[in-house]
Design a protein around this motif. Structure first.
Motif, PDB file in Angstrom:
ATOM      1  N   LYS A  70       0.814  -1.205   0.000  1.00 14.96           N
ATOM      2  CA  LYS A  70       0.000   0.000   0.000  1.00 14.96           C
ATOM      3  C   LYS A  70       0.851   1.259   0.000  1.00 14.96           C
ATOM      4  N   HIS A  90       0.283  -5.484  13.224  1.00  8.67           N
ATOM      5  CA  HIS A  90      -0.646  -6.242  12.387  1.00  8.67           C
ATOM      6  C   HIS A  90      -2.042  -5.688  12.599  1.00  8.67           C
ATOM      7  N   LYS A  91      -2.584  -5.087  11.569  1.00 10.47           N
ATOM      8  CA  LYS A  91      -3.947  -4.540  11.612  1.00 10.47           C
ATOM      9  C   LYS A  91      -4.866  -5.607  11.026  1.00 10.47           C
ATOM     10  N   GLU A  93      -8.043  -6.375  11.221  1.00 15.56           N
ATOM     11  CA  GLU A  93      -9.307  -5.984  10.583  1.00 15.56           C
ATOM     12  C   GLU A  93      -9.107  -5.405   9.182  1.00 15.56           C
ATOM     13  N   LYS A  94      -7.934  -4.858   8.918  1.00 13.15           N
ATOM     14  CA  LYS A  94      -7.630  -4.293   7.595  1.00 13.15           C
ATOM     15  C   LYS A  94      -6.821  -5.254   6.731  1.00 13.15           C
ATOM     16  N   GLY A  95      -6.372  -6.356   7.331  1.00 12.39           N
ATOM     17  CA  GLY A  95      -5.563  -7.314   6.591  1.00 12.39           C
ATOM     18  C   GLY A  95      -4.234  -6.718   6.144  1.00 12.39           C
ATOM     19  N   SER A  96      -3.611  -5.951   7.047  1.00  8.11           N
ATOM     20  CA  SER A  96      -2.364  -5.304   6.671  1.00  8.11           C
ATOM     21  C   SER A  96      -1.386  -5.278   7.840  1.00  8.11           C
ATOM     22  N   ASN A 115       3.295   0.140   4.705  1.00 10.55           N
ATOM     23  CA  ASN A 115       2.116  -0.635   5.016  1.00 10.55           C
ATOM     24  C   ASN A 115       1.875  -1.578   3.850  1.00 10.55           C
ATOM     25  N   SER A 117      -0.420  -5.306   2.471  1.00 10.16           N
ATOM     26  CA  SER A 117      -1.490  -6.282   2.700  1.00 10.16           C
ATOM     27  C   SER A 117      -0.885  -7.635   3.045  1.00 10.16           C
TER      28      SER A 117
END
Length: 121
Positions: A70, A90-91, A93-96, A115, A117
């Motif tokens: 990203k 590791h986010k 909920e955002k898959g990133s 950032n 994915s």
């Protein structure tokens, strides 16, 4: 004998469920530095990203396959034997995964950040 692609003295500075901060050294003997400006060795950008995705897999269980970068910025060169501070978040909920790779002795010197994915294993 130093492990090829080796990272020496990996140390966890802090760890939470989806965040980790590490410190480590990439020795001059690492093959990451082979052929990349032999007279002035630098850690290539692709090697930085290899290290980041390796730790993402190790600590968050993500695949090494990255479907989408990203944002990524390479801000300063990394020389052999530099002490590196790496923050990964590791986010889920955002898959990133977001990251900042900086100098452990001079934290305002950011080597790279970004950032990307991820896909869970």
């Amino acid at each position: 004998m130093t492990n090829l692609h080796g990272i020496e003295n990996e140390k966890i500075l802090s760890q939470a469920e989806n965040k980790i901060e590490l410190e480590f050294v990439i020795p001059e003997t690492s093959d990451f530095f082979d052929g990349h400006f032999p007279e002035f060795k630098l850690l290539p950008a692709v090697a930085q990203f290899e290290i980041i995705t390796r730790f993402s897999r190790k600590y968050f269980g993500t695949q090494r396959y990255i479907p989408n970068i990203k944002r990524i910025k390479f801000s300063a060169p990394i020389r052999p034997d530099s002490r590196i501070h790496l923050s990964l978040e590791h986010k889920v909920e955002k898959g990133s995964v977001g990251f900042v790779m900086a100098d452990a002795d001079t934290p305002e010197r950011v080597y790279s950040s970004g950032n990307f994915s991820v896909i869970p294993e």
